[in-house]
Enzyme design. Structure first.
Site, PDB file in Angstrom:
ATOM      1  N   TRP A  62       0.810  -1.228   0.000  1.00  0.00           N
ATOM      2  CA  TRP A  62       0.000   0.000   0.000  1.00  0.00           C
ATOM      3  C   TRP A  62       0.837   1.269   0.000  1.00  0.00           C
ATOM      4  CZ3 TRP A  62      -4.617  -0.967   3.920  1.00  0.00           C
ATOM      5  CH2 TRP A  62      -5.548  -1.788   3.294  1.00  0.00           C
ATOM      6  N   LYS A  63       2.146   1.131   0.171  1.00  0.00           N
ATOM      7  CA  LYS A  63       3.022   2.309   0.166  1.00  0.00           C
ATOM      8  C   LYS A  63       2.473   3.364   1.142  1.00  0.00           C
ATOM      9  CE  LYS A  63       4.382   0.938  -4.391  1.00  0.00           C
ATOM     10  NZ  LYS A  63       4.957   1.275  -5.704  1.00  0.00           N
ATOM     11  N   GLU A  86      11.077  -7.117  -9.156  1.00  0.00           N
ATOM     12  CA  GLU A  86      10.350  -5.906  -9.533  1.00  0.00           C
ATOM     13  C   GLU A  86      11.241  -5.039 -10.410  1.00  0.00           C
ATOM     14  OE1 GLU A  86       6.887  -5.059  -6.724  1.00  0.00           O
ATOM     15  OE2 GLU A  86       8.625  -4.009  -5.933  1.00  0.00           O
ATOM     16  N   GLY A 118       4.656   1.330 -11.119  1.00  0.00           N
ATOM     17  CA  GLY A 118       3.831   2.537 -11.165  1.00  0.00           C
ATOM     18  C   GLY A 118       3.799   3.208 -12.525  1.00  0.00           C
ATOM     19  N   SER A 177       3.297  -2.871 -12.021  1.00  0.00           N
ATOM     20  CA  SER A 177       2.085  -2.639 -12.809  1.00  0.00           C
ATOM     21  C   SER A 177       1.235  -3.897 -13.026  1.00  0.00           C
ATOM     22  CB  SER A 177       2.418  -1.978 -14.152  1.00  0.00           C
ATOM     23  OG  SER A 177       2.991  -0.697 -13.944  1.00  0.00           O
ATOM     24  N   GLY A 201       1.191  -2.865  -6.199  1.00  0.00           N
ATOM     25  CA  GLY A 201       1.119  -1.535  -5.599  1.00  0.00           C
ATOM     26  C   GLY A 201      -0.225  -0.893  -5.891  1.00  0.00           C
ATOM     27  N   GLY A 202      -0.242  -0.005  -6.873  1.00  0.00           N
ATOM     28  CA  GLY A 202      -1.422   0.809  -7.183  1.00  0.00           C
ATOM     29  C   GLY A 202      -2.735   0.035  -7.227  1.00  0.00           C
TER      30      GLY A 202
HETATM   31  P1  PGA Z   1       2.795  -1.004  -8.868  1.00  0.00           P
HETATM   32  O1  PGA Z   1       3.851  -1.163  -7.666  1.00  0.00           O
HETATM   33  O2  PGA Z   1       1.950  -2.245  -8.864  1.00  0.00           O
HETATM   34  O3  PGA Z   1       2.036   0.243  -8.552  1.00  0.00           O
HETATM   35  O4  PGA Z   1       3.607  -0.894 -10.132  1.00  0.00           O
HETATM   36  C1  PGA Z   1       4.459  -2.394  -7.376  1.00  0.00           C
HETATM   37  C2  PGA Z   1       5.392  -2.237  -6.210  1.00  0.00           C
HETATM   38  O5  PGA Z   1       6.016  -1.182  -6.066  1.00  0.00           O
HETATM   39  O6  PGA Z   1       5.525  -3.160  -5.373  1.00  0.00           O
END
Ligand code: PGA
Length: 249
Positions: free
Chosen positions: A10-11, A167, A173, A213, A234-235
């Site tokens: 979730w950052k 990653e 992102g 992504s 992430g997003g």
């Molecule tokens: P993202 O991020 O899915 O938004 O690209 C992945 C992550 O940073 O773990």
């Protein structure tokens, strides 16, 4: 057959109330889902709300970082024992955003990995190349170096709970995703380093996730690749419906 891990990162998003709201909607959507392990990694401040929300469900809670020391004068830091004490079972280590913006190095990743394993947490160790490295043909070298140094001086027995996430930084992102083949190639390099560090048996069993992504639209193609043992999202993990769709790819 390695059980896949679908993890949410979730950052720096969501308050505790928003975390509770997420789980109210998300949990019924993944009720009784036991094909994959599901982990949600909120900010430290939301861990308590998350742990209470997931109680009795198939969802585990992780943190996004930790400090490697047992305790001490380290203003602003949180260690592995503290995370375990509040019900966290997983922790992300060495995310590229920590490497890029907060001075994380291969050596601090190694220290954090050791301390997370010591406390019984399941670490999700992130590795991956930046765009310039990929364009210069250095992806394999970068992954080998990051793994070699992350795994340094750790036994296979100690490392048993470790998960790795590949990653590619250029895919995080950005809406750009590695093709399943690109990810599979990278995973083969990582698995090879795990074999060197921990032996063949360990390497055959270690889960290597893909992150960058991942969306409901591409989850199935990525997860169908035999080398890809799950996703770090992430997003697309911030919305309960979208994350549930990824879990149920
Ligand atoms: P993202 O991020 O899915 O938004 O690209 C992945 C992550 O940073 O773990």
């Amino acid at each position: 057959m390695r059980k896949k891990v679908i993890a949410a990162n979730w950052k720096m998003y969501k308050t505790p109330d928003q975390a509770r709201e997420f789980f109210r909607e998300f949990l019924p959507l993944v009720k009784d889902h036991d094909r994959d392990e599901i982990v949600v990694c909120p900010t430290y401040l939301c861990i308590d709300a998350a742990v209470n929300s997931v109680n009795g469900s198939c969802v585990a809670v992780g943190a996004q970082d930790l400090h490697w020391e047992k305790e001490g004068a380290f203003t602003g830091e949180i260690n592995a024992a503290m995370l375990a004490a509040v019900g966290t079972t997983h922790v992300i280590i060495g995310h590229s955003e920590r490497r890029q913006h907060f001075g994380e190095t291969d050596d601090t990743v190694n220290l954090k990995l050791k301390s997370a394993l010591e406390a019984g947490l399941a670490p999700i160790v992130c590795v991956g190349e930046v765009l310039e490295e990929r364009e210069a043909g250095l992806t394999d070298d970068v992954l080998r170096r990051q793994c070699l140094r992350a795994f340094y001086a750790i036994s296979a027995k100690k490392a048993s709970k470790m998960v790795v996430a590949y990653e590619p930084v250029w895919a995080i992102g950005t809406g750009k995703t590695a093709t399943p083949q690109m990810a599979a190639d990278a995973h083969t390099i990582i698995r090879g380093e795990a074999a060197k560090a921990f032996g063949q048996e360990f390497s055959d069993g270690v889960r290597i996730l893909y992150g960058g992504s991942v969306k409901p639209q591409n989850a199935k193609a990525l997860m169908s690749e035999a080398e890809i043992d799950g996703a770090l999202v992430g997003g697309a993990s911030l919305d309960p419906k979208s994350f549930a769709a990824i879990v149920r790819y």
